[in-house]
Structures are given as C-alpha cells and as structure tokens.
Design a protein around this motif. Structure first.
Motif, PDB file in Angstrom:
ATOM      1  N   THR A 277      10.940   0.242   4.986  1.00 43.81           N
ATOM      2  CA  THR A 277      10.548  -0.126   6.371  1.00 43.81           C
ATOM      3  C   THR A 277      10.735  -1.563   6.675  1.00 43.81           C
ATOM      4  N   PHE A 278      11.033  -1.719   8.110  1.00 47.37           N
ATOM      5  CA  PHE A 278      11.223  -3.115   8.638  1.00 47.37           C
ATOM      6  C   PHE A 278      11.011  -3.069  10.317  1.00 47.37           C
ATOM      7  N   GLY A 279      10.610  -4.215  10.557  1.00 42.91           N
ATOM      8  CA  GLY A 279      10.249  -4.583  12.117  1.00 42.91           C
ATOM      9  C   GLY A 279       8.793  -4.898  12.258  1.00 42.91           C
ATOM     10  N   SER A 280       8.183  -4.343  13.766  1.00 44.87           N
ATOM     11  CA  SER A 280       6.955  -4.683  13.878  1.00 44.87           C
ATOM     12  C   SER A 280       6.054  -4.059  13.082  1.00 44.87           C
ATOM     13  N   ASN A 281       5.098  -4.482  12.649  1.00 45.79           N
ATOM     14  CA  ASN A 281       3.835  -3.833  11.723  1.00 45.79           C
ATOM     15  C   ASN A 281       2.686  -3.606  12.649  1.00 45.79           C
ATOM     16  N   GLY A 282       2.984  -3.356  13.814  1.00 43.69           N
ATOM     17  CA  GLY A 282       1.783  -2.913  14.879  1.00 43.69           C
ATOM     18  C   GLY A 282       0.923  -1.799  14.286  1.00 43.69           C
ATOM     19  N   TYR A 283      -0.240  -1.923  14.125  1.00 40.97           N
ATOM     20  CA  TYR A 283      -1.410  -1.012  13.598  1.00 40.97           C
ATOM     21  C   TYR A 283      -0.980  -0.630  12.237  1.00 40.97           C
ATOM     22  N   GLY A 284      -0.258  -1.169  11.430  1.00 39.60           N
ATOM     23  CA  GLY A 284       0.159  -0.916   9.969  1.00 39.60           C
ATOM     24  C   GLY A 284       1.347   0.213  10.000  1.00 39.60           C
ATOM     25  N   ALA A 285       2.228   0.254  10.919  1.00 37.04           N
ATOM     26  CA  ALA A 285       3.281   1.351  11.153  1.00 37.04           C
ATOM     27  C   ALA A 285       4.221   1.135   9.896  1.00 37.04           C
ATOM     28  N   LEU A 286       4.440   0.112   9.295  1.00 38.63           N
ATOM     29  CA  LEU A 286       5.342  -0.129   8.250  1.00 38.63           C
ATOM     30  C   LEU A 286       4.864   0.486   6.754  1.00 38.63           C
TER      31      LEU A 286
END
Length: 374
Positions: A277-286
């Motif tokens: 995974t990569f990109g924004s980690n908003g709310y732990g999405a990664l």
C-alpha cells in the motif's frame, strides 16, 4: 449478499433500516455484515459501491441499484428521470435494490459505481453509462438517467469509475479516459469524451477520486490523471487540462497482478500474494500502523505476511478491504460508521476508539463474516 456501514440511511446497503431483520437498531449504522433481504434467488456476480449508491450484477447479466437522494437526483441509479424537481430534498432515494429495466435485453458482465455516475460493460464489449455527465465522466455530451451506450468506444474489456472521471480498457490493452477536469477547464471539450491516451499495454486499472491506478501487462504501475499545464488563450494566460500517464516508482524485482485505488490511497497485490500500500494514511487505511504522514514509497503490509492476498478494494473514504485466498477478509482504516464490518470491537490493536467502537483501525483486522459465508 451482505452489507454493512452507514448506507442504510440512504439506501447504500440495499435495504431499509427496519428491513434488515435486526429489530430496533440504535444508531445510524450496521457494524457487521448483514444479509440483504429479497436477493436470495439472485446468483450475484459483482457488487459495486459509489459515493452515494450501489450496483449489483447477477450472473444472469441483469443489474440492480439502490442509493441516496443525490444519486437518484443525478440519475446514477439508472431508473429514468424521477421528476421530483430541482431540490435534493425532493428526492427520497431508493432504499431497496431495484432491477434496472432499460438494459434487460443486454447481457452485462461488469459494473462500476462512481461519484454520481455508473458504467456497465456488456458481454459484447459495449459500454453503457448513466448518471451525472457534466464533468465528462460518462463520455457523453449530457447527463442521462438510464443506461445509454457510449458509441465512441471500440470493444472494451474493463471499465472503472472515479469521483468525476472514468476509464475504459480496450481489448488490445489501450487506455481510454474521460472527465476528470472539465469543471476546472470549461473550454476543454476533449475532456468530455473518451479519448485514448498514450500508455503501455494495460492489464487492469482502478479509478480513484481524481486519478486512476494502472497495471501494465509487464506488471508495472502507472497513474493516469488530468494535469494543469500553462496555456495562452485569447490573450489571457490560463491553464488547460492534459491527460497524462506517469510511472510509479517501484523495485525492479516486484511485479504486480492486481491494483486498487480511491481518494488518496492505493493497494497493489504482488505475484507472490503480498499486499503493498502507499499514499495517504488517513485513519490507518494503509495498514501500517499509526503515521500522520503520507507513505510515498511502496510498503508491504507486515500484518498479513505469510497470508495469500488475492484482492484489494479501496473505499471512497479511508478504508481498505483485503480478501485472502481462503475467502477470509481483513480491513483497516476508517470505521466511524461500521464500514469495516468488524463489529463493536472497542480496542483492537493499533486503533483509535470513539463512540464505543474502533473509529480507526491502523492494522488489518478480520471482517466478521458468518462462519458459513466466505
């Protein structure tokens, strides 16, 4: 068919609050996978969720839809013009799945639900579009309330819809792109229709909110988007939108077999079954644990090491759902409305808690599907 999250308020779950068969439910969401009543006789092939609506495809080639007032008003449900007026408050939404009758004579094999629009692909490779077309996401000159064939496209083998754009994959691996910037560049009429853009031969693709993640036939990753470039127009220095394809930096020894992306985060499955995974980690999405900064390099989700991941889905918000080869599902990211399907788990590992539940799950946790259902 099972559904969960906050969509029962607007029909996203394909059922009304009282028709879930769960009695009186306190709160605005369903936190565990719950069967949809009335679809037991349908052999479901695919489910697609948009920003405010859901599509369901049966193996018979027929489509069903449900959704909220916004999706109904824009025509993304595909049931024709409802005629309730211009005010959003005039539209009740569709709380139960309803058969889309317009294309009943056409065998549909794939569906995709976007921001306020939908695409469907027939067995013969024809694309049908319905919903909001003002930003060019339909590849049509206008919005439509029932499925209409996009005749400008050749034979297509996959479609994908984002927030305000769509992509289509030709049978030779060529990429077609429509929308994604017409609202910023009102004089760029070419953004309103599907056009082929230069890219390596593509194997599959996933449309996010404002760009699409591409997987080439060589197993490499690319992003396609509409970028601003300077333009001198009618004596005025302005900007114009240009569709571009750019490579994603990745290790030379890693090749991928499937991809998924959404608002700001992406997931890719390697040939070995690992999820990166990569990109924004908003709310732990990664799924990498807590970090407030975006992850700009490809990182393996360590919590699933040793497990074969076969599919990833990135939600329109900040959620990621992962399916294993044995049928188990794991999820991470935003869970404030039960969208991860993990139930009322108050303190899973690496979670932020709120309102009596895990509001954000930083590492993947197993979705609570019934034991007999995978």
């Amino acid at each position: 068919v099972f559904s969960w999250g906050a969509g029962h308020m607007h029909g996203l779950l394909g059922d009304s609050l009282h028709a879930l068969g769960l009695g009186d439910i306190e709160g605005p969401c369903v936190r565990i996978p719950t069967p949809i009543v009335g679809m037991n006789n349908v052999n479901v092939r695919e489910v697609a969720t948009g920003l405010d609506h859901t599509l369901l495809l049966g193996s018979c080639g027929r489509m069903w839809s449900c959704g909220g007032p916004d999706a109904e008003k824009e025509g993304a449900l595909g049931h024709g013009f409802p005629g309730y007026g211009d005010s959003r408050d005039s539209y009740p939404g569709l709380a139960s799945l309803r058969l889309i009758e317009r294309v009943m004579g056409t065998h549909i094999v794939q569906i995709s639900a976007g921001g306020s629009h939908s695409l469907a692909l027939s067995a013969s490779g024809r694309v049908y579009a319905f919903g909001d077309g003002e930003d060019g996401a339909l590849g049509l000159p206008r919005s439509v309330y029932e499925p209409v064939e996009v005749r400008q496209l050749p034979r297509v083998i996959q479609v994908s819809t984002g927030q305000c754009h769509s992509v289509a994959l030709g049978d030779k691996g060529e990429l077609y792109y429509s929308g994604g910037g017409a609202w910023r560049y009102p004089n760029e009429q070419e953004l309103l229709v599907f056009q082929q853009i230069a890219a390596p031969p593509i194997k599959m693709m996933s449309a996010g909110d404002y760009r699409s993640l591409l997987l080439s036939k060589d197993g490499e990753l690319f992003f396609a988007s509409v970028e601003r470039v300077p333009r001198h127009w009618d004596g005025v220095n302005a900007q114009r939108g240009v569709r571009v394809v750019e490579p994603v930096q990745q290790p030379a020894d890693i090749l991928f077999r499937s991809v998924a992306t959404s608002g700001g985060h992406s997931a890719a499955i390697t040939e070995a079954g690992e999820v990166i995974t990569f990109g924004s980690n908003g709310y732990g999405a990664l799924g990498h644990g807590y970090t407030s900064k975006p992850v700009n390099q490809l990182m393996t989700v360590a919590a699933l090491t040793g497990k074969e991941v076969v599919e990833a889905t990135c939600g329109h918000g900040s959620t990621t759902i992962l399916r294993l080869g044995n049928g188990d599902m794991f999820a991470c990211g935003s869970n404030g409305h039960g969208e991860l399907g993990i139930g009322d788990v108050s303190e899973p590992a690496d979670a932020f808690s709120g309102n009596g539940c895990a509001a954000a799950v930083m590492v993947p946790i197993q979705v609570q599907m019934p034991a007999a259902e995978r």
